[in-house]
Design a protein around this motif. Structure first.
Motif, PDB file in Angstrom:
ATOM      1  N   ARG A 143       0.834  -1.215   0.000  1.00 25.72           N
ATOM      2  CA  ARG A 143       0.000   0.000   0.000  1.00 25.72           C
ATOM      3  C   ARG A 143       0.862   1.254   0.000  1.00 25.72           C
ATOM      4  N   LYS A 181      -0.703   4.671  -0.983  1.00 26.63           N
ATOM      5  CA  LYS A 181      -1.841   4.597  -0.081  1.00 26.63           C
ATOM      6  C   LYS A 181      -1.349   4.617   1.363  1.00 26.63           C
ATOM      7  N   SER A 182      -2.307   4.814   2.273  1.00 25.18           N
ATOM      8  CA  SER A 182      -1.951   4.681   3.679  1.00 25.18           C
ATOM      9  C   SER A 182      -1.744   3.203   3.981  1.00 25.18           C
ATOM     10  N   ASP A 227     -10.766  -0.338  -0.249  1.00 23.89           N
ATOM     11  CA  ASP A 227      -9.812   0.414  -1.095  1.00 23.89           C
ATOM     12  C   ASP A 227      -8.586  -0.432  -1.416  1.00 23.89           C
TER      13      ASP A 227
END
Length: 943
Positions: free
Chosen positions: A805, A810-811, A834
């Motif tokens: 991620r 992404k986080s 997500d």
């Protein structure tokens, strides 16, 4: 360069001519006799820097000829030289004489006589000139001097230092000189040969390594003298190889002599122990010596200069080693140091003669050879002294060893006496132990009977048995629970091992039982633990087998009780980690699904191998396994997983026979494990299982009454007192029947931390928009059944690892989104994460391979996405207890369809998605009669 050297030579000749007078001719008077004349005072010379002067040009250059100064040695100038000398024969007849250069080796000497107006070539000799007539080890020029004054010219060219000194010998005197010279050389070389033979004999006799290296050193030294004294030139045939041997051979011999001397010195003086750094330095010089030998083949001049350097280095190292040994009072080093001193001094004297620092006489000419001969004698004495020294040390060591051995014998005798006393004491202790130890210890002999020495307890084990006449195997295996085959194997192992190699016993020891059960009465069994150990005789063959029998009946009972208690504690720990309401709901669900599977197994369809029934069996078991896994009920999840595994095998291989009895047994196992958990929860923890489903009636009955009452008053105006009473009834029913979806989902998401830990991911963030939706009994059951699969699939397949991620921007923590909204008579629920999305290319590939898709449908992404609901389709790389069978989403669709709803996949491609993956969400449509809205209660109260 040549013109510079010519100018320098001309200047030197000018000044020399000014300082020196022209030498006088050699006079040979009438009636005079001579033995040897030194022609050096009668010689003048001129250099030929370019090598282009001819003898006919020399008379015109008389002014450039200069007298020879010093001893006639030219060291650094490698140019050819012309010398001139005159002999005046004043007698009446021809006088024979022989010219002999003082230098043993000269490359080329051309002798001319001037006859009036031209030069007559007399002869050319030298090391590099073919010469079949070799009368002596030096170059000889025999002349016949007629009466009168005669002028001679000689052109001399050679590599290395050049000596212009010439001797004129009377023929008879020269013959006597040659005989004496050959006699001296023969004595010296004979001495060297004798020393070689003597030391070679000692080397072979004593097998001492450094004797062999010493013999090699003497041989190399003899070869050096063989070339250096000119005997190589005299004895070797006229051949190009002879020329090579005379020149490069002396380099090889000198370097090998130095190497052999070092190889001798290292063990002789024990340098590896006393001076290891010196050994490393000597080995470094070895490399230079070997390199110089190779260099001599290509550049003799440079090699001849380097050989002095390498020999000087090695000599310095060896002298240092000898002096160090003397300072350490190592006796063999005294002879060794004196020996090397003689050879070094002799070599220095000879080198000083060659380079003109000392006069040419018998002492300076033979100093190196004589010094070497003395060195050989002293080294031979040193070897003898070393052997004597080592023998003295050996005798001293033997004497000390004898003393030590005598002391050791005395101590050994004392030790033996002590050991005998200890053995007697230990024997008594062992006998006492064997009499009182509650353990059967005995030995089986080669005749398979028990040895007379055994523990007393064996008589208790084999009570009322004749130990001396019975076979040990009969006693051990009598009344045991072993099968006839197991007993036969054990007996065969014992019989085959006796008298054979121990390895035979070890290879077959697996056939010997380590635990047996023996019937000791009508209803009493004893458990015995056995050990079997081989005992070898002196030849390594198996002589006896040591057996121990220990009654472990009580111990096994305690162990079994302990295991049950330990398992019970583990189960209690698992139950305590689950909230009581959630545990009770799960147990009710398990019982319902297990009973449903029991009905399916008893139906006619199972006998007809109906695949739809098998599918329902699998879905039900997969659901309870997933729920048990999410609650971390390990034992239960494991049993459910094994049952599910068998159903999966039957689905994958339709031709496999269905073992219905096995299915029933496994279902009974599932029912028993549920009962175990329920019993522990009820009896140990006080958790009732049915309390939440009982008010006064069953919950579904209350819900039916609630909805009937709602339909009855809908749209009607009631009196106030009746309206408030109905409202109160509605409120009571409402809170007992319906649950806030947020509370239910909080309970469902409790499995996320455990799943995240198992999958090495972070716990995702959950976003829920319920819009006041409440769950009825069936709605809650449906939610629990579908979200146990959806959440697990999101965690396993959807959300990436934190590293993946972060790499995608992404986080590290994933996100789950749930949105619920009413649309008329239906509830629309959207669920998504997500994560990476659906891998449509891979799903399409699997669908085509399994013929779940046509080639046209494979181009439709929605058709490809719908394959995730097909039974058996999975993109997981391996099957785990979390997911991977491709059944979870099929079960979800089945649960939704059973309730009259439907589930679809909505795709929304995103530029930031992983390659080939498409973000998506589930759209779930459900009848709203499974739910309720919280604001309806307020409306009813207001009404």
């Amino acid at each position: 360069m040549n013109w510079i050297r010519a100018i320098l030579f001309a200047v030197s000749c000018f000044y020399t001519a000014q300082l020196s007078a022209s030498p006088q001719p050699l006079m040979m008077d009438r009636g005079s006799t001579f033995t040897q004349f030194d022609l050096l005072p009668h010689v003048v010379y001129v250099a030929d820097p370019t090598g282009s002067l001819t003898v006919d040009q020399l008379p015109a250059m008389d002014a450039k000829f200069a007298p020879v100064t010093g001893r006639g040695v030219i060291i650094f100038n490698k140019d050819p030289y012309w010398i001139k000398f005159q002999i005046d024969n004043r007698s009446d007849g021809v006088r024979p004489l022989t010219l002999m250069p003082a230098q043993t080796y000269l490359d080329r000497v051309e002798l001319y006589k001037w006859d009036g107006d031209h030069a007559v070539h007399l002869m050319t000799k030298g090391d590099r000139v073919a010469d079949a007539e070799r009368e002596f080890r030096n170059i000889l020029f025999p002349l016949s001097i007629a009466p009168g004054l005669h002028t001679y010219y000689a052109r001399i060219a050679t590599d290395g230092p050049m000596n212009l000194q010439l001797y004129a010998w009377d023929v008879d005197a020269l013959a006597r000189h040659m005989r004496n010279d050959f006699l001296a050389i023969g004595l010296l070389f004979g001495f060297v040969a004798v020393m070689v033979a003597y030391n070679a004999f000692l080397a072979l006799r004593l097998r001492t390594p450094y004797y062999f290296t010493y013999v090699g050193y003497i041989i190399c030294f003899g070869l050096v003298q063989f070339v250096f004294t000119g005997m190589a030139r005299y004895l070797l045939p006229d051949h190009p190889m002879a020329t090579f041997t005379i020149h490069s051979g002396i380099i090889f011999a000198a370097e090998w002599a130095a190497i052999a001397g070092c190889l001798f010195a290292i063990p002789f003086l024990d340098l590896k122990q006393s001076s290891p750094w010196l050994v490393k330095a000597i080995k470094g010089v070895f490399v230079l010596s070997l390199s110089n030998m190779i260099l001599s083949i290509f550049d003799f001049n440079l090699a001849s200069s380097l050989v002095l350097f390498t020999n000087a280095l090695i000599s310095s190292c060896l002298v240092y080693a000898g002096v160090s040994g003397c300072l350490k009072r190592y006796r063999p080093a005294y002879f060794y140091t004196a020996a090397w001193g003689f050879i070094i001094v002799g070599s220095l004297i000879t080198m000083a003669r060659i380079y003109g620092l000392l006069p040419d006489n018998t002492f300076t000419a033979w100093s190196q050879f004589v010094g070497g001969a003395i060195e050989v004698v002293l080294l031979s004495l040193a070897l003898g002294d070393k052997i004597s020294f080592e023998q003295e040390q050996s005798h001293a060591a033997i004497n000390q060893l004898n003393l030590d051995l005598k002391g050791a014998n005395d101590r050994l005798q004392e030790h033996i006496e002590n050991v005998e006393a200890i053995v007697d004491e230990k024997t008594r202790d062992i006998r006492s132990i064997m009499e009182h130890i509650p353990l059967g210890v005995f030995m089986i002999k080669t005749d398979r009977k028990i040895h007379k020495d055994h523990s007393q307890h064996i008589q208790h084990i084999f009570a009322n048995q004749n130990l001396e006449t019975s076979l040990a195997t009969d006693l051990i295996f009598a009344r045991s629970a072993l099968s006839h085959d197991e007993i036969s194997q054990a007996e065969s192992c014992i019989m085959a091992a006796m008298g054979e190699d121990t390895m035979n016993f070890q290879m077959n020891a697996h056939a010997l039982p380590l635990e047996i059960r023996r019937r000791e009465g009508a209803d009493q069994n004893h458990i015995f633990e056995l050990t079997w150990n081989p005992i070898e005789n002196a030849s390594g063959s198996l002589d006896k087998i040591l057996v121990t029998m220990r009654d472990v009946t009580e111990l096994r009972a305690l162990e079994e009780q302990s295991r049950d208690q330990q398992q019970e504690l583990e189960f209690i720990g698992e139950i305590l980690s689950v909230p009581t309401p959630r545990f009770i709901r799960f147990m009710n669900s398990c019982r319902e699904l297990i009973e449903e599977n029991a009905k399916l197994l008893g139906s006619q369809g199972i006998q007809k191998r109906n695949l739809e029934i098998l599918k329902l069996l699998f879905i039900n078991m997969h659901t309870v396994k997933g729920a048990a896994r999410s609650l971390y009920l390990k034992k239960m999840a494991h049993i459910f997983h094994d049952i599910e595994q068998y159903y999966a095998v039957l689905q994958k291989n339709p031709a496999t026979p269905w073992d219905v009895e096995k299915m029933q047994r496994e279902l009974d196992d599932a029912r028993r494990i549920v009962q175990v958990y329920e019993k522990l929860a009820r009896e140990k923890l006080g958790r009732g299982v049915d309390v939440t489903h009982i008010i006064e009636f069953k919950t579904e009955q209350i819900e039916t009454l609630y909805r009937s009452l709602s339909d009855a008053i809908r749209g009607k105006t009631l009196p106030d007192d009746l309206r408030w009473s109905v409202g109160d009834i509605h409120a009571v029913f409402f809170h007992k029947i319906f649950k806030d979806v947020r509370d239910v989902f909080a309970d469902l998401s409790g499995c996320l931390p455990l799943l995240a830990k198992d999958l090495h991911k972070e716990v995702p963030e959950v976003s829920l928009e319920s819009n006041g939706i409440l769950l009825g009994e069936k709605g809650e059951e449906l939610f629990r059944n579908i979200f146990v699969h959806i959440l697990r699939n999101s965690m396993d397949h959807g959300l990436e690892t934190p590293k993946e991620r972060l790499d995608k921007g992404k986080s590290s923590r994933g996100r789950l989104d749930i949105h619920m909204e009413r649309h008329g008579e239906y509830l629309i629920l959207r669920y998504g994460d997500d994560g990476r999305g659906l891998d449509l290319p891979r799903i399409s590939k699997i669908g085509l391979a399994r013929r779940l898709l046509t080639s046209d449908a494979a181009r439709d992404p929605h058709a490809v996405a719908a394959l995730i609901f097909d039974s058996g389709l999975s993109t997981a790389n391996q099957i785990t207890e979390i997911s991977g069978r491709g059944v979870g989403m099929d079960a979800v669709r089945q649960f939704i369809q059973d309730c009259g709803g439907e589930i679809t996949v909505e795709l929304y491609p995103s530029p930031g998605a992983s390659e080939g993956c498409c973000p998506f969400q589930f759209r779930i449509t459900l009848p709203f009669d499974l739910f309720e809205e919280s604001f309806h209660l307020e409306d009813k109260k207001a009404a």
